[in-house]
Write a protein that holds these residues in place. Structure first.
Motif, short mmCIF file in Angstrom:
data_model
loop_
_atom_site.label_atom_id
_atom_site.label_comp_id
_atom_site.label_asym_id
_atom_site.label_seq_id
_atom_site.Cartn_x
_atom_site.Cartn_y
_atom_site.Cartn_z
N ARG A 20 0.81 -1.20 0.00
CA ARG A 20 0.00 0.00 0.00
C ARG A 20 0.86 1.26 0.00
O ARG A 20 0.54 2.25 -0.67
CB ARG A 20 -0.94 -0.01 1.21
CG ARG A 20 -2.06 -1.04 1.08
CD ARG A 20 -2.84 -1.14 2.38
NE ARG A 20 -3.99 -2.01 2.24
CZ ARG A 20 -3.93 -3.33 2.23
NH1 ARG A 20 -2.76 -3.94 2.36
NH2 ARG A 20 -5.02 -4.06 2.09
N ALA A 21 1.94 1.23 0.76
CA ALA A 21 2.84 2.38 0.80
C ALA A 21 3.44 2.65 -0.58
O ALA A 21 3.51 3.80 -1.03
CB ALA A 21 3.95 2.15 1.83
N PHE A 22 3.84 1.57 -1.26
CA PHE A 22 4.42 1.76 -2.59
C PHE A 22 3.36 2.17 -3.61
O PHE A 22 3.66 2.89 -4.56
CB PHE A 22 5.15 0.49 -3.04
CG PHE A 22 6.58 0.44 -2.61
CD1 PHE A 22 7.55 1.16 -3.31
CD2 PHE A 22 6.96 -0.27 -1.50
CE1 PHE A 22 8.87 1.14 -2.92
CE2 PHE A 22 8.28 -0.30 -1.08
CZ PHE A 22 9.25 0.42 -1.79
N ALA A 23 2.13 1.74 -3.41
CA ALA A 23 1.06 2.19 -4.30
C ALA A 23 0.88 3.70 -4.19
O ALA A 23 0.70 4.40 -5.19
CB ALA A 23 -0.24 1.47 -3.96
N VAL A 24 0.95 4.22 -2.96
CA VAL A 24 0.84 5.66 -2.76
C VAL A 24 2.05 6.38 -3.35
O VAL A 24 1.91 7.43 -3.99
CB VAL A 24 0.71 5.98 -1.25
CG1 VAL A 24 0.82 7.48 -1.00
CG2 VAL A 24 -0.62 5.45 -0.71
N ALA A 33 4.51 16.96 -10.42
CA ALA A 33 4.63 18.38 -10.72
C ALA A 33 3.67 19.22 -9.89
O ALA A 33 4.05 20.23 -9.29
CB ALA A 33 4.40 18.64 -12.21
N GLU A 34 2.41 18.81 -9.85
CA GLU A 34 1.39 19.58 -9.14
C GLU A 34 1.21 19.13 -7.69
O GLU A 34 0.72 19.89 -6.85
CB GLU A 34 0.04 19.47 -9.87
CG GLU A 34 0.05 20.02 -11.28
CD GLU A 34 0.30 21.51 -11.30
OE1 GLU A 34 -0.11 22.19 -10.34
OE2 GLU A 34 0.91 21.99 -12.27
N GLY A 35 1.60 17.91 -7.39
CA GLY A 35 1.32 17.37 -6.08
C GLY A 35 -0.08 16.78 -6.04
O GLY A 35 -0.90 17.01 -6.93
N SER A 36 -0.39 16.01 -5.02
CA SER A 36 -1.67 15.30 -4.94
C SER A 36 -2.36 15.55 -3.61
O SER A 36 -1.71 15.70 -2.57
CB SER A 36 -1.45 13.79 -5.11
OG SER A 36 -0.82 13.50 -6.34
N ARG A 37 -3.68 15.57 -3.66
CA ARG A 37 -4.49 15.65 -2.44
C ARG A 37 -4.85 14.23 -1.99
O ARG A 37 -4.82 13.29 -2.78
CB ARG A 37 -5.75 16.46 -2.69
CG ARG A 37 -5.48 17.91 -3.07
CD ARG A 37 -6.78 18.70 -3.14
NE ARG A 37 -6.56 20.05 -3.64
CZ ARG A 37 -6.13 21.07 -2.91
NH1 ARG A 37 -5.87 20.88 -1.62
NH2 ARG A 37 -5.97 22.27 -3.44
N VAL A 38 -5.22 14.12 -0.72
CA VAL A 38 -5.57 12.81 -0.16
C VAL A 38 -6.73 12.19 -0.91
O VAL A 38 -6.73 10.98 -1.20
CB VAL A 38 -5.92 12.95 1.34
CG1 VAL A 38 -6.47 11.62 1.88
CG2 VAL A 38 -4.69 13.35 2.13
N THR A 39 -7.73 13.00 -1.28
CA THR A 39 -8.90 12.45 -1.97
C THR A 39 -8.51 11.82 -3.30
O THR A 39 -8.99 10.73 -3.65
CB THR A 39 -9.94 13.56 -2.22
OG1 THR A 39 -9.28 14.69 -2.85
CG2 THR A 39 -10.56 14.02 -0.91
N ALA A 40 -7.65 12.50 -4.05
CA ALA A 40 -7.22 11.97 -5.35
C ALA A 40 -6.37 10.72 -5.18
O ALA A 40 -6.50 9.75 -5.95
CB ALA A 40 -6.45 13.03 -6.12
N LEU A 41 -5.50 10.71 -4.18
CA LEU A 41 -4.66 9.54 -3.94
C LEU A 41 -5.51 8.34 -3.54
O LEU A 41 -5.26 7.21 -3.99
CB LEU A 41 -3.64 9.84 -2.85
CG LEU A 41 -2.48 10.77 -3.24
CD1 LEU A 41 -1.68 11.17 -2.00
CD2 LEU A 41 -1.57 10.08 -4.25
N ALA A 42 -6.49 8.57 -2.69
CA ALA A 42 -7.35 7.48 -2.24
C ALA A 42 -8.08 6.84 -3.42
O ALA A 42 -8.19 5.61 -3.51
CB ALA A 42 -8.36 8.00 -1.21
#
Length: 288
Positions: A20-24, A33-42
């Motif tokens: 799971r850590a590597f999936a994230v 480039a833009e970075g990710s929010r928790v909602t998008a990562l989930a």
């Protein structure tokens, strides 16, 4: 929403938590480039937001993920890329490619060069000398030349990502004028020719009596990690022999590409900026 039993197991040590850590981490890499929010990562990794948040906090504690204070987006940290770069032994590419150079030198009876990109230049990382005395733009191992000059550096330039290629062209065109035969139109025409045929093999006539042909060593995205180049007498690289030489070079390059670690310091692709480029050795004429 209540997490499933499978998701809850991420809190316990074991393969599941690591996966799971590597999936994230992979999901973060895809939107670096833009970075990710928790909602998008989930959504990307198929976990609950609570699970992803716990993973992110653990990765931040290890220093491999950081959060922007303003946007609150997460991205991979500099420490992560430093760790990844350490995985590439600086001599690994040279070690990996050396047998190919020896095979080509023995098969063709010519001098073979391994070139890699360094900022706005191409650098000779290794070479295997053939029986014929030749002159080259890079000279010996460690020699450098502006990208676009000579077959090897042209093969590398032609297969850089488009935005990076454009920056290199803008910076290098004035440097190429030192040779008296280059302009931007000529360079762009040659780049398109190389991209279309998959190799650089047109004799520029810049070194009297010399000829060369080069193929790029490509990664899985089709970007050049380096180039294999033959330097020889012009009388030994006529139209009758050229296809055979190109085929042997391509065969070796295609075998090498998937084996090369893209984090090897010898093949890092990002342009390091004008300051570093201006500090490099000035463009010089062909080695004698």
């Amino acid at each position: 929403m209540k997490a499933s039993n499978e998701e809850n197991r991420m809190d316990a040590p074991g393969t599941g938590a690591l996966q799971r850590a590597f999936a994230v981490i992979r999901a973060l890499g895809e939107d670096q480039a833009e970075g990710s929010r928790v909602t998008a990562l989930a959504k990307a990794v198929g976990l609950t937001q609570a699970s992803v948040h716990r993973i992110l906090q653990a990765l931040m504690a290890e220093g491999v993920v950081e959060q922007d204070e303003n946007s609150k987006r997460y991205r991979l940290s500099v420490d992560f890329f430093s760790l990844a770069a350490q995985a590439g032994n600086p001599s690994r590419m040279r070690t990996l490619c050396r047998p190919a150079l020896l095979r080509l030198c023995a098969s063709l009876g010519e001098t073979i060069f391994l070139l890699v990109k360094s900022s706005f230049d191409a650098v000779c990382l290794d070479m295997c000398e053939g029986p014929y005395p030749i002159r080259s733009f890079t000279g010996d191992v460690g020699g450098r030349v502006a990208l676009g000059v000579g077959q090897g550096s042209l093969a590398i330039l032609a297969f850089q990502p488009e935005a990076e290629r454009e920056e290199i062209i803008r910076y290098n065109v004035p440097r190429l004028h030192n040779y008296g035969v280059f302009d931007e139109v000529y360079l762009r025409t040659e780049i398109e020719r190389v991209r279309a045929q998959g190799y650089a093999g047109r004799n520029s006539g810049l070194i009297d009596g010399m000829a060369g042909v080069a193929v790029p060593i490509l990664d899985r995205s089709g970007n050049a990690l380096g180039a294999l180049s033959v330097g020889t007498l012009s009388t030994r690289l006529g139209e009758d022999r050229l296809p055979m030489v190109v085929e042997l070079l391509k065969r070796q390059a295609q075998a090498l590409g998937p084996q090369i670690n893209p984090f090897d310091v010898a093949v890092r692709r990002p342009v390091h900026g004008l300051t570093r480029a201006m500090a490099t050795r000035p463009l010089s004429g062909p080695a004698e």
